[in-house]
Write an enzyme that holds these catalytic residues in place. Structure first.
Site, mmCIF file in Angstrom:
data_model
loop_
_atom_site.group_PDB
_atom_site.id
_atom_site.type_symbol
_atom_site.label_atom_id
_atom_site.label_comp_id
_atom_site.label_asym_id
_atom_site.label_seq_id
_atom_site.Cartn_x
_atom_site.Cartn_y
_atom_site.Cartn_z
ATOM 1 N N GLU A 176 0.809 -1.223 0.000
ATOM 2 C CA GLU A 176 0.000 0.000 0.000
ATOM 3 C C GLU A 176 0.840 1.268 0.000
ATOM 4 O O GLU A 176 0.480 2.255 -0.654
ATOM 5 C CB GLU A 176 -0.925 0.005 1.215
ATOM 6 C CG GLU A 176 -1.844 1.214 1.274
ATOM 7 C CD GLU A 176 -2.863 1.112 2.381
ATOM 8 O OE1 GLU A 176 -3.778 1.948 2.410
ATOM 9 O OE2 GLU A 176 -2.751 0.191 3.210
ATOM 10 N N ASP A 177 1.985 1.260 0.696
ATOM 11 C CA ASP A 177 2.689 2.516 0.969
ATOM 12 C C ASP A 177 4.079 2.646 0.345
ATOM 13 O O ASP A 177 4.751 3.640 0.605
ATOM 14 C CB ASP A 177 2.828 2.709 2.493
ATOM 15 C CG ASP A 177 1.486 2.914 3.171
ATOM 16 O OD1 ASP A 177 0.541 3.346 2.493
ATOM 17 O OD2 ASP A 177 1.374 2.617 4.376
#
Length: 318
Positions: A77-78
């Site tokens: 996600e990051d």
């Protein structure tokens, strides 16, 4: 941040094999590369967060796959890492857990159908975020804490993690109590009133009431708003809980009628609750405690009178 991995490995139970320890070390090193240069709101390197989640997983007795997934849970996600790269490094099982957690956080997967280890990861992630919640703005703290009380803590209990559920609730309730001062007593009256509503709508109504309260111009207007709302909550609760005959809610209202038929059955639990509210408020402000002691009993009396009338337990005034 190489100094983080050795304390993490030292926490591993004796039953973990050398192969599992090596895999956890590799997961840490990969996550550290992915999160390099990223910072948390506290100013700490981001890698401290997945390491903390992995430590909680170890302390909770979870398996090595879950510990690795905890270390890697934010990389898809990051960071620049995608599922294809992660699968090439760590295989299907770990990658599927990380991807499913990402999908769960974005609402692409429902909690009811998610793997229990993925749900556990979500709980552990939230626990560390709650331990560092002081770095968020106050409104975000309140909304997050309300979600923890309504969703995450009960989920932790269902997953067989009672100590984590208790810690989540403890932190969340601390953040839901407003700072000492004029707002404290009013907040507690609203929070008490919200308890009469169905759990599914309780948080949304409380959020709406607090928003309206904050918009009022002065202390007198806010006090009038809270007292008026408290008088109307029993009727609102009846509307929202209006049962079909034979349903569970119908049985609940039958029990409620039984309780309300006598002052002894009605006021015994309310007196205990009122005493608790006064004691808790007095820890922060004697003024708040005095306001509760003076204003809440008549509000409760008026609300109970109205509720009894709605339930047909008293005669309408002539």
């Amino acid at each position: 941040m190489t100094g983080l991995i050795e304390p993490l490995l030292d926490r591993l139970p004796i039953g973990f094999t050398a192969t599992e320890s090596d895999l956890i070390r590799r997961a840490y090193e990969f996550a550290a590369r992915c999160h390099a240069g990223q910072l948390r709101k506290s100013g700490e390197p981001y890698i401290t967060h997945p390491v903390a989640v992995a430590e909680i997983a170890i302390d909770a007795g979870l398996d090595s796959t879950t510990v690795c997934a905890a270390l890697l849970h934010d990389v898809i996600e990051d960071t620049w890492c995608d599922a294809v790269r992660l699968r090439a490094e760590f295989g299907d099982e770990i990658t599927t857990m990380v991807q499913n957690l990402t999908d769960l956080d974005h609402g692409h997967v429902q909690a009811a159908t998610a793997d229990q280890r993925v749900l556990a990861l979500r709980v552990l992630d939230r626990l560390h975020n709650m331990r560092t919640i002081q770095y968020l703005d106050r409104e975000k703290q309140r909304l997050t804490s309300q979600d923890v009380v309504n969703v995450t803590a009960p989920l932790a209990g269902r997953l067989g993690l009672p100590a984590i559920a208790d810690e989540l609730e403890s932190i969340a309730y601390d953040r839901l109590i407003p700072p000492p001062g004029d707002a404290g007593a009013r907040y507690q009256v609203l929070a008490f009133g919200a308890l009469l509503l169905p759990a599914a709508v309780r948080a949304s109504y409380l959020d709406e009431w607090l928003g309206e309260l904050d918009a009022l111009p002065d202390r007198r207007a806010r006090t009038r708003f809270v007292l008026g709302l408290a008088l109307g909550v029993p009727a609102l609760a009846l509307i929202l809980r209006r049962p079909a005959r034979g349903t569970l809610t119908g049985h609940v209202l039958t029990a409620l009628r039984w309780i309300l038929r006598t002052d002894l059955r009605t006021w015994t639990p309310l007196t205990v609750l009122l005493g608790w509210m006064i004691v808790e408020s007095a820890r922060n402000s004697l003024g708040d405690a005095a306001v509760i002691a003076i204003t809440v009993p008549p509000v409760l009396h008026a609300g109970l009178t109205r509720l009894r009338r709605k339930l047909g337990l008293t005669e309408e005034p002539g």
